[in-house]
Design a protein around this motif. Structure first.
Motif, PDB file in Angstrom:
ATOM      1  N   ILE A 134      38.816  37.449  41.719  1.00 38.61           N
ATOM      2  CA  ILE A 134      39.555  36.580  40.810  1.00 38.61           C
ATOM      3  C   ILE A 134      40.461  37.467  39.970  1.00 38.61           C
ATOM      4  O   ILE A 134      39.996  38.369  39.280  1.00 38.61           O
ATOM      5  CB  ILE A 134      38.602  35.769  39.919  1.00 38.61           C
ATOM      6  CG1 ILE A 134      37.713  34.880  40.789  1.00 38.61           C
ATOM      7  CG2 ILE A 134      39.397  34.916  38.922  1.00 38.61           C
ATOM      8  CD1 ILE A 134      36.508  34.339  40.069  1.00 38.61           C
ATOM      9  N   PHE A 135      41.752  37.224  40.075  1.00 39.88           N
ATOM     10  CA  PHE A 135      42.760  38.074  39.433  1.00 39.88           C
ATOM     11  C   PHE A 135      43.282  37.377  38.185  1.00 39.88           C
ATOM     12  O   PHE A 135      43.696  36.220  38.235  1.00 39.88           O
ATOM     13  CB  PHE A 135      43.900  38.323  40.429  1.00 39.88           C
ATOM     14  CG  PHE A 135      45.047  39.128  39.875  1.00 39.88           C
ATOM     15  CD1 PHE A 135      45.044  40.509  39.938  1.00 39.88           C
ATOM     16  CD2 PHE A 135      46.138  38.489  39.307  1.00 39.88           C
ATOM     17  CE1 PHE A 135      46.114  41.244  39.441  1.00 39.88           C
ATOM     18  CE2 PHE A 135      47.211  39.215  38.807  1.00 39.88           C
ATOM     19  CZ  PHE A 135      47.188  40.602  38.872  1.00 39.88           C
ATOM     20  N   VAL A 142      48.255  34.309  33.898  1.00 40.70           N
ATOM     21  CA  VAL A 142      48.185  33.962  35.321  1.00 40.70           C
ATOM     22  C   VAL A 142      46.769  34.168  35.850  1.00 40.70           C
ATOM     23  O   VAL A 142      46.121  35.169  35.545  1.00 40.70           O
ATOM     24  CB  VAL A 142      49.169  34.827  36.133  1.00 40.70           C
ATOM     25  CG1 VAL A 142      48.951  34.643  37.629  1.00 40.70           C
ATOM     26  CG2 VAL A 142      50.601  34.483  35.769  1.00 40.70           C
ATOM     27  N   VAL A 143      46.305  33.205  36.650  1.00 39.29           N
ATOM     28  CA  VAL A 143      45.031  33.319  37.356  1.00 39.29           C
ATOM     29  C   VAL A 143      45.293  33.041  38.827  1.00 39.29           C
ATOM     30  O   VAL A 143      45.960  32.049  39.174  1.00 39.29           O
ATOM     31  CB  VAL A 143      43.978  32.327  36.821  1.00 39.29           C
ATOM     32  CG1 VAL A 143      42.643  32.506  37.562  1.00 39.29           C
ATOM     33  CG2 VAL A 143      43.776  32.493  35.321  1.00 39.29           C
ATOM     34  N   GLY A 144      44.793  33.913  39.699  1.00 37.61           N
ATOM     35  CA  GLY A 144      44.977  33.720  41.129  1.00 37.61           C
ATOM     36  C   GLY A 144      43.888  34.402  41.926  1.00 37.61           C
ATOM     37  O   GLY A 144      43.054  35.127  41.376  1.00 37.61           O
ATOM     38  N   SER A 162      38.163  29.938  28.385  1.00 37.91           N
ATOM     39  CA  SER A 162      38.539  28.530  28.529  1.00 37.91           C
ATOM     40  C   SER A 162      39.673  28.366  29.537  1.00 37.91           C
ATOM     41  O   SER A 162      39.757  27.356  30.240  1.00 37.91           O
ATOM     42  CB  SER A 162      38.970  27.957  27.173  1.00 37.91           C
ATOM     43  OG  SER A 162      37.905  27.999  26.246  1.00 37.91           O
ATOM     44  N   LEU A 163      40.550  29.355  29.606  1.00 38.00           N
ATOM     45  CA  LEU A 163      41.653  29.324  30.562  1.00 38.00           C
ATOM     46  C   LEU A 163      41.144  29.434  31.992  1.00 38.00           C
ATOM     47  O   LEU A 163      41.633  28.750  32.898  1.00 38.00           O
ATOM     48  CB  LEU A 163      42.628  30.478  30.272  1.00 38.00           C
ATOM     49  CG  LEU A 163      43.704  30.768  31.322  1.00 38.00           C
ATOM     50  CD1 LEU A 163      44.730  29.642  31.359  1.00 38.00           C
ATOM     51  CD2 LEU A 163      44.383  32.106  31.043  1.00 38.00           C
ATOM     52  N   VAL A 164      40.144  30.284  32.208  1.00 39.33           N
ATOM     53  CA  VAL A 164      39.708  30.618  33.563  1.00 39.33           C
ATOM     54  C   VAL A 164      38.555  29.746  34.044  1.00 39.33           C
ATOM     55  O   VAL A 164      38.567  29.229  35.164  1.00 39.33           O
ATOM     56  CB  VAL A 164      39.303  32.101  33.649  1.00 39.33           C
ATOM     57  CG1 VAL A 164      38.848  32.450  35.062  1.00 39.33           C
ATOM     58  CG2 VAL A 164      40.461  32.995  33.226  1.00 39.33           C
ATOM     59  N   ARG A 219      50.834  42.599  47.071  1.00 42.05           N
ATOM     60  CA  ARG A 219      49.669  41.736  47.285  1.00 42.05           C
ATOM     61  C   ARG A 219      50.082  40.281  47.087  1.00 42.05           C
ATOM     62  O   ARG A 219      50.866  39.960  46.207  1.00 42.05           O
ATOM     63  CB  ARG A 219      48.532  42.083  46.321  1.00 42.05           C
ATOM     64  CG  ARG A 219      47.908  43.436  46.558  1.00 42.05           C
ATOM     65  CD  ARG A 219      46.573  43.553  45.818  1.00 42.05           C
ATOM     66  NE  ARG A 219      45.495  42.885  46.524  1.00 42.05           N
ATOM     67  CZ  ARG A 219      44.271  42.714  46.016  1.00 42.05           C
ATOM     68  NH1 ARG A 219      44.004  43.119  44.782  1.00 42.05           N
ATOM     69  NH2 ARG A 219      43.331  42.109  46.713  1.00 42.05           N
ATOM     70  N   LEU A 220      49.513  39.416  47.925  1.00 37.59           N
ATOM     71  CA  LEU A 220      49.838  37.990  47.889  1.00 37.59           C
ATOM     72  C   LEU A 220      48.647  37.213  47.344  1.00 37.59           C
ATOM     73  O   LEU A 220      47.509  37.413  47.785  1.00 37.59           O
ATOM     74  CB  LEU A 220      50.185  37.509  49.299  1.00 37.59           C
ATOM     75  CG  LEU A 220      50.546  36.029  49.437  1.00 37.59           C
ATOM     76  CD1 LEU A 220      51.819  35.723  48.663  1.00 37.59           C
ATOM     77  CD2 LEU A 220      50.718  35.668  50.908  1.00 37.59           C
ATOM     78  N   PHE A 221      48.923  36.322  46.392  1.00 34.55           N
ATOM     79  CA  PHE A 221      47.863  35.567  45.731  1.00 34.55           C
ATOM     80  C   PHE A 221      48.131  34.069  45.820  1.00 34.55           C
ATOM     81  O   PHE A 221      49.277  33.617  45.781  1.00 34.55           O
ATOM     82  CB  PHE A 221      47.781  35.928  44.244  1.00 34.55           C
ATOM     83  CG  PHE A 221      47.390  37.355  43.979  1.00 34.55           C
ATOM     84  CD1 PHE A 221      46.081  37.699  43.687  1.00 34.55           C
ATOM     85  CD2 PHE A 221      48.345  38.365  44.015  1.00 34.55           C
ATOM     86  CE1 PHE A 221      45.722  39.008  43.425  1.00 34.55           C
ATOM     87  CE2 PHE A 221      48.004  39.678  43.763  1.00 34.55           C
ATOM     88  CZ  PHE A 221      46.682  40.006  43.468  1.00 34.55           C
ATOM     89  N   LEU A 222      47.055  33.314  45.925  1.00 34.93           N
ATOM     90  CA  LEU A 222      47.112  31.883  45.747  1.00 34.93           C
ATOM     91  C   LEU A 222      47.099  31.638  44.244  1.00 34.93           C
ATOM     92  O   LEU A 222      46.201  32.090  43.532  1.00 34.93           O
ATOM     93  CB  LEU A 222      45.884  31.245  46.404  1.00 34.93           C
ATOM     94  CG  LEU A 222      45.827  29.733  46.503  1.00 34.93           C
ATOM     95  CD1 LEU A 222      46.987  29.198  47.322  1.00 34.93           C
ATOM     96  CD2 LEU A 222      44.495  29.306  47.108  1.00 34.93           C
TER      97      LEU A 222
END
Length: 495
Positions: A242-243, A252-254, A85-87, A59-62
């Motif tokens: 939202i991953f 990681v958030v993508g 707070s991160l997301v 899978r490809l994520f931005l």
């Protein structure tokens, strides 16, 4: 619209990370390539259509954010606050993200993905309603279609430490985010909420997984999004996913660039071997224009399909003893429109009705599993190798996928060959070989930056005229396997 030097990450099955890292460099001209277990991070200016062509990824994520691991605390409330707070950002940030995502996403999403015609905000559900929705769907587990993440032991990282700790990767391409309306011609959408559905997919491993579950994190972040942005939760068919992945390496958030995984091939009607593994095997075979390539145990033809799609200037042959497998392969070949590229014949791998030294590459998945008799395969392995060696031209390559059992027995097979051949390579500790990477436009044997990689190799000894050229451990999901590569250095029988 181009990706404008966007930052991405792509998930990969265990063992395929080096293949994916080389592919993004060769196919996309990617830079800042960082490889860790299960993921490859990279930057590229490639168009979405080019990004879609990646073959070794899942899978490809931005990539929105990539931070150092969160500090672990026994206080769940404190941990959840830090994760939120991160997301969570101001609504304007997410409106900008969605605008960029929509342009990259193209026609993959729903047609009304961020409708500018209907800017009236959806009436916000209360947190209580959200709780009811979650309870109703509690038995549903949102499954990731990527290969599973694995906890990484010391020394298992493929490459480099974090490029910039505690930095938002998204802000590094800030020019494309500050005012999306400048590039799209749309009016700014400041301070507005959208009638937008979403879901949060969370994976956590390592120390943080001992404190919080993925479900707890996903629920907390989901409720926070509803409060902050006024979005609607939809676990089944959301506009946006939202991953979040939290482990001992990074946070990681993508967001997925495409709705379906890259590994889902539209040209394969009936799946056999996983397409990413088949492509990786073909990429090792050094296929060039005009080459003759054979899969003597082709099954449903997945390896041949992947190879013919990527290197269409070669000629491909597939053999199998099973009528049903050949029928399935024929259907797959027709579906892929490759009837003029791939020939099929019914034959036993022990006695191929083909001339000696007639093929430049032999690629095959040696069958294993519950429906195959492992013991019998092990006994036949020397005969199989000998016949592959016979039909292979000098300088050609053999690429095989072996089970753990066959991998363990390969030492015995090559030991016998070593005793029979005075020129055999002596066994020893693990060898470091120069990694050969693909060249998309032609021969797949070009080197990438002189990179050297260590391959799993307990005892690499030669079989007849076949010299070992690398062993790669890969995951097939529930089981592990090994890709063996050999090169023929002399005519069989004249070593």
């Amino acid at each position: 619209m181009a990706a404008r030097g966007g930052r991405y990450f792509c998930t990969a099955g265990r063992g395929l990370e080096p293949f994916l890292a080389r592919e993004v460099r060769a196919r996309l001209g990617a830079t800042e390539v960082d490889c860790v277990s299960g993921k490859v991070f990279f930057s590229t200016e490639a168009e979405p259509g080019e990004l879609r062509k990646l073959k070794s990824g899942e899978r490809l994520f931005l990539l929105l954010k990539k931070h150092t691991p969160l500090a672990v605390s026994r206080n769940k409330g404190k941990m959840l606050h830090e994760i939120k707070s991160l997301v969570i950002e101001e609504p304007k940030y997410w409106l900008d993200v969605i605008s960029i995502w929509r342009n990259l996403h193209g026609c993959e999403g729903k047609k009304d993905d961020v409708s500018q015609e209907n800017r009236l905000p959806l009436k916000r559900k209360s947190e209580e309603e959200m709780n009811i929705t979650i309870k109703r769907q509690k038995t549903e587990q949102v499954r990731e279609t990527v290969s599973g993440e694995w906890q990484v032991e010391a020394g298992e990282r493929c490459v480099v430490p974090e490029r910039k700790s505690d930095q938002d990767c998204w802000t590094e391409s800030k020019t494309s985010l500050e005012d999306p309306s400048k590039s799209s011609g749309e009016e700014p959408i400041a301070n507005e909420k959208l009638s937008f559905s979403f879901r949060v997919s969370c994976r956590c491993s390592g120390a943080i997984a001992k404190i919080l579950t993925s479900q707890e994190i996903g629920r907390a972040v989901g409720v926070a999004f509803m409060k902050q942005c006024g979005w609607r939760a939809d676990l089944r068919d959301p506009d946006l996913e939202i991953f979040i992945h939290l482990n001992d390496i990074h946070s990681v958030v993508g967001i997925p660039l495409f709705r379906l995984p890259l590994a889902n091939r539209e040209y394969i009607k009936t799946a056999g071997l996983r397409s990413t593994i088949a492509w990786a095997m073909a990429s090792l075979a050094e296929i060039s224009a005009g080459a003759f390539v054979l899969d003597p145990m082709c099954g449903l033809g997945t390896i041949l399909l992947e190879a013919a799609k990527e290197w269409p200037e070669a000629c491909y042959w597939g053999a199998d003893i099973s009528d049903s497998q050949l029928e399935g392969a024929d259907v797959n070949i027709s579906t892929a429109g490759l009837m003029d590229k791939i020939e099929l014949l019914k034959a036993s791998v022990k006695a191929l009705p083909l001339p000696s030294e007639s093929f430049d590459a032999v690629i095959s998945d040696i069958p294993f599993g519950k429906k195959f008799k492992i013991t019998k395969d092990i006994q036949l392995l020397p005969d199989i190798l000998q016949e592959m060696e016979r039909v292979l031209r000098v300088g050609g390559t053999v690429v095989l996928l072996l089970s753990q059992d066959l991998h363990k027995r390969m030492d015995g097979v090559t030991k016998c060959a070593e005793n029979d051949s005075p020129n055999a390579i002596s066994g020893g500790a693990s060898e470091t070989l120069t990694a050969k990477a693909l060249n998309i436009d032609g021969n797949s044997s070009s080197l990438v930056n002189g990179v050297e990689e260590s391959f799993l190799s307990s005892r690499q000894t030669r079989f007849g005229s076949l010299v070992p050229d690398g062993i790669y451990g890969v995951s097939l999901g529930k089981t592990d396997a090994f890709i063996y590569k050999y090169r023929k250095i002399s005519t069989a029988g004249n070593q």
